[in-house]
Design a protein around this motif. Structure first.
Motif, PDB file in Angstrom:
ATOM      1  N   PRO A 224     -46.725  99.246  24.310  1.00  0.00           N
ATOM      2  CA  PRO A 224     -47.718 100.299  24.059  1.00  0.00           C
ATOM      3  C   PRO A 224     -47.186 101.668  24.453  1.00  0.00           C
ATOM      4  N   SER A 225     -47.520 102.670  23.645  1.00  0.00           N
ATOM      5  CA  SER A 225     -47.056 104.035  23.906  1.00  0.00           C
ATOM      6  C   SER A 225     -48.164 104.924  24.450  1.00  0.00           C
ATOM      7  N   LYS A 226     -49.394 104.414  24.524  1.00  0.00           N
ATOM      8  CA  LYS A 226     -50.495 105.211  25.052  1.00  0.00           C
ATOM      9  C   LYS A 226     -51.460 104.319  25.814  1.00  0.00           C
ATOM     10  N   ALA A 227     -52.163 104.930  26.754  1.00  0.00           N
ATOM     11  CA  ALA A 227     -53.148 104.212  27.556  1.00  0.00           C
ATOM     12  C   ALA A 227     -54.488 104.219  26.830  1.00  0.00           C
ATOM     13  N   THR A 228     -54.966 103.039  26.499  1.00  0.00           N
ATOM     14  CA  THR A 228     -56.262 102.890  25.850  1.00  0.00           C
ATOM     15  C   THR A 228     -56.598 101.401  25.808  1.00  0.00           C
ATOM     16  N   ARG A 229     -57.710 101.064  25.194  1.00  0.00           N
ATOM     17  CA  ARG A 229     -58.046  99.662  24.991  1.00  0.00           C
ATOM     18  C   ARG A 229     -57.405  99.188  23.686  1.00  0.00           C
ATOM     19  N   TYR A 230     -56.815  98.005  23.712  1.00  0.00           N
ATOM     20  CA  TYR A 230     -56.198  97.409  22.526  1.00  0.00           C
ATOM     21  C   TYR A 230     -56.890  96.092  22.192  1.00  0.00           C
ATOM     22  N   LEU A 231     -57.026  95.837  20.897  1.00  0.00           N
ATOM     23  CA  LEU A 231     -57.447  94.521  20.430  1.00  0.00           C
ATOM     24  C   LEU A 231     -56.222  93.835  19.849  1.00  0.00           C
ATOM     25  N   ILE A 232     -55.856  92.700  20.426  1.00  0.00           N
ATOM     26  CA  ILE A 232     -54.753  91.895  19.912  1.00  0.00           C
ATOM     27  C   ILE A 232     -55.356  90.796  19.054  1.00  0.00           C
ATOM     28  N   ALA A 233     -54.974  90.741  17.776  1.00  0.00           N
ATOM     29  CA  ALA A 233     -55.619  89.828  16.831  1.00  0.00           C
ATOM     30  C   ALA A 233     -54.580  89.099  15.990  1.00  0.00           C
ATOM     31  N   ALA A 234     -54.806  87.811  15.793  1.00  0.00           N
ATOM     32  CA  ALA A 234     -53.961  86.998  14.919  1.00  0.00           C
ATOM     33  C   ALA A 234     -54.854  86.183  13.990  1.00  0.00           C
ATOM     34  N   HIS A 235     -54.343  85.916  12.771  1.00  0.00           N
ATOM     35  CA  HIS A 235     -55.085  85.154  11.773  1.00  0.00           C
ATOM     36  C   HIS A 235     -54.179  84.092  11.156  1.00  0.00           C
ATOM     37  N   HIS A 236     -54.804  83.033  10.706  1.00  0.00           N
ATOM     38  CA  HIS A 236     -54.047  81.942  10.084  1.00  0.00           C
ATOM     39  C   HIS A 236     -54.951  81.195   9.113  1.00  0.00           C
ATOM     40  N   THR A 237     -54.442  80.941   7.925  1.00  0.00           N
ATOM     41  CA  THR A 237     -55.159  80.144   6.931  1.00  0.00           C
ATOM     42  C   THR A 237     -54.448  78.811   6.775  1.00  0.00           C
ATOM     43  N   ALA A 238     -55.144  77.731   7.062  1.00  0.00           N
ATOM     44  CA  ALA A 238     -54.569  76.389   6.979  1.00  0.00           C
ATOM     45  C   ALA A 238     -55.125  75.697   5.738  1.00  0.00           C
ATOM     46  N   MET A 239     -54.385  75.770   4.633  1.00  0.00           N
ATOM     47  CA  MET A 239     -54.842  75.163   3.383  1.00  0.00           C
ATOM     48  C   MET A 239     -54.852  73.640   3.457  1.00  0.00           C
ATOM     49  N   ASP A 240     -54.044  73.080   4.366  1.00  0.00           N
ATOM     50  CA  ASP A 240     -53.975  71.614   4.483  1.00  0.00           C
ATOM     51  C   ASP A 240     -55.071  71.044   5.378  1.00  0.00           C
ATOM     52  N   GLU A 241     -55.812  71.917   6.065  1.00  0.00           N
ATOM     53  CA  GLU A 241     -56.912  71.441   6.913  1.00  0.00           C
ATOM     54  C   GLU A 241     -58.201  71.505   6.113  1.00  0.00           C
ATOM     55  N   LYS A 242     -58.537  70.408   5.472  1.00  0.00           N
ATOM     56  CA  LYS A 242     -59.691  70.360   4.581  1.00  0.00           C
ATOM     57  C   LYS A 242     -60.351  69.000   4.686  1.00  0.00           C
ATOM     58  N   SER A 243     -61.545  68.917   4.142  1.00  0.00           N
ATOM     59  CA  SER A 243     -62.286  67.664   4.130  1.00  0.00           C
ATOM     60  C   SER A 243     -63.208  67.675   2.921  1.00  0.00           C
ATOM     61  N   THR A 244     -64.078  66.712   2.842  1.00  0.00           N
ATOM     62  CA  THR A 244     -65.052  66.699   1.748  1.00  0.00           C
ATOM     63  C   THR A 244     -66.078  67.819   1.906  1.00  0.00           C
ATOM     64  N   ASP A 245     -66.151  68.424   3.096  1.00  0.00           N
ATOM     65  CA  ASP A 245     -67.127  69.485   3.360  1.00  0.00           C
ATOM     66  C   ASP A 245     -66.561  70.889   3.170  1.00  0.00           C
ATOM     67  N   TYR A 246     -65.236  71.054   3.230  1.00  0.00           N
ATOM     68  CA  TYR A 246     -64.646  72.383   3.081  1.00  0.00           C
ATOM     69  C   TYR A 246     -63.242  72.265   2.485  1.00  0.00           C
ATOM     70  N   GLU A 247     -62.808  73.355   1.823  1.00  0.00           N
ATOM     71  CA  GLU A 247     -61.552  73.343   1.068  1.00  0.00           C
ATOM     72  C   GLU A 247     -60.347  73.770   1.900  1.00  0.00           C
ATOM     73  N   PHE A 248     -60.565  74.562   2.917  1.00  0.00           N
ATOM     74  CA  PHE A 248     -59.488  74.947   3.830  1.00  0.00           C
ATOM     75  C   PHE A 248     -60.117  75.512   5.093  1.00  0.00           C
ATOM     76  N   THR A 249     -59.267  75.825   6.094  1.00  0.00           N
ATOM     77  CA  THR A 249     -59.744  76.343   7.376  1.00  0.00           C
ATOM     78  C   THR A 249     -59.153  77.726   7.627  1.00  0.00           C
ATOM     79  N   SER A 250     -60.013  78.665   7.977  1.00  0.00           N
ATOM     80  CA  SER A 250     -59.612  80.033   8.289  1.00  0.00           C
ATOM     81  C   SER A 250     -59.740  80.265   9.795  1.00  0.00           C
ATOM     82  N   TYR A 251     -58.636  80.690  10.418  1.00  0.00           N
ATOM     83  CA  TYR A 251     -58.609  80.924  11.861  1.00  0.00           C
ATOM     84  C   TYR A 251     -58.449  82.413  12.182  1.00  0.00           C
TER      85      TYR A 251
END
Length: 269
Positions: A224-251
């Motif tokens: 970080p180059s400045k003092a402040t509040r930061y939000l650290i965020a990560a995302h992942h789409t798992a197309m192989d995580e599915k069932s009869t109830d949903y087509e994929f999983t969004s993290y």
């Protein structure tokens, strides 16, 4: 006329459902360090939806029906905070959830949130949103003795960020922050992690100063180059995580951190 109104209302509902499923959650605390016996104000917030999940802004009140919220003490005791949450705004579906927590046990207190819901808006999607935050409790704010380091220990979430540095004694402007992304307990390679300063707009499709891709060990670093509040965020789409109830999983998973000009406190010698 009635049919047109119904279709318009239905379309609006579908869009609203899509937007809610795509938002992120985060836990925001008023102070990263609290003297023993004092109160930490713990907020559960919803937002970070604009600019490709890179705006760190509120977007209405989170629905708690599919959400859990826990407080884990330094000794490992768990408390359910969900019944204690109350809203910050008088307007319906506005503001955020919050609650005061009195910290009596010295050490690192961990706050953990998890949302797990199947949404249906043309496609059935399982949406998993998690977040973590840390507060150090100490009898003195000058020399801190920490016996446990839960900031570097996975919380067992299906998708989470593990912080390598102590948020009070190790983090400051100009020093690298290292994060590991875990998916079902294993390091996730090629995950894009954003370090979003509050009030700033990240540029382009990928901001080279604030977004980084994890290596084979699931790890990235940011200075970080400045003092402040930061939000650290990560995302992942798992197309192989599915069932009869949903087509994929969004993290999605987050950690909100206060970055000071100098470390908040020195560890006890």
């Amino acid at each position: 006329m009635l049919k047109t109104s119904f279709l318009a209302a239905f379309a609006f509902f579908c869009c609203l459902t899509l937007n809610v499923s795509a938002h992120d959650t985060w836990i925001q605390i008023n102070s990263p360090i609290v003297r023993t016996g004092e109160v930490a104000h713990v907020d559960l917030r919803l937002g970070n939806h604009g600019n490709h999940h890179r705006d760190f802004k509120l977007a209405g009140l989170l629905t708690l029906d599919w959400t859990s919220m826990e407080w884990i003490s330094p000794s490992g005791e768990r408390a359910d905070l969900k019944p204690d949450l109350y809203t910050s705004a008088s307007a319906e579906k506005q503001g955020y959830w919050t609650t005061p927590v009195t910290l009596d046990e010295p050490g690192v207190h961990l706050f953990v949130q998890k949302l797990d819901r199947v949404m249906n808006h043309g496609k059935s999607i399982r949406s998993i949103r998690t977040s973590k935050a840390f507060v150090i409790c100490s009898p003195t704010l000058d020399n801190i003795s920490i016996d446990s380091h839960s900031h570097s220990t996975p919380a067992g979430l299906p998708f989470e960020l593990v912080l390598h540095q102590c948020p009070v004694t190790d983090i400051e402007v100009g020093q690298p922050i290292t994060i590991t992304v875990l998916h079902n307990g294993e390091p996730l390679a090629n995950a894009l992690v954003a370090f979003i300063p509050e009030g700033e707009t990240l540029t382009g499709d990928t901001d080279p100063d604030h977004e980084f891709t994890t290596g084979t060990d699931g790890t990235v670093s940011f200075t970080p180059s400045k003092a402040t509040r930061y939000l650290i965020a990560a995302h992942h789409t798992a197309m192989d995580e599915k069932s009869t109830d949903y087509e994929f999983t969004s993290y999605a998973t987050t950690i909100a951190l206060q970055i000071p000009n100098r470390v908040f406190a020195q560890p006890a010698k």
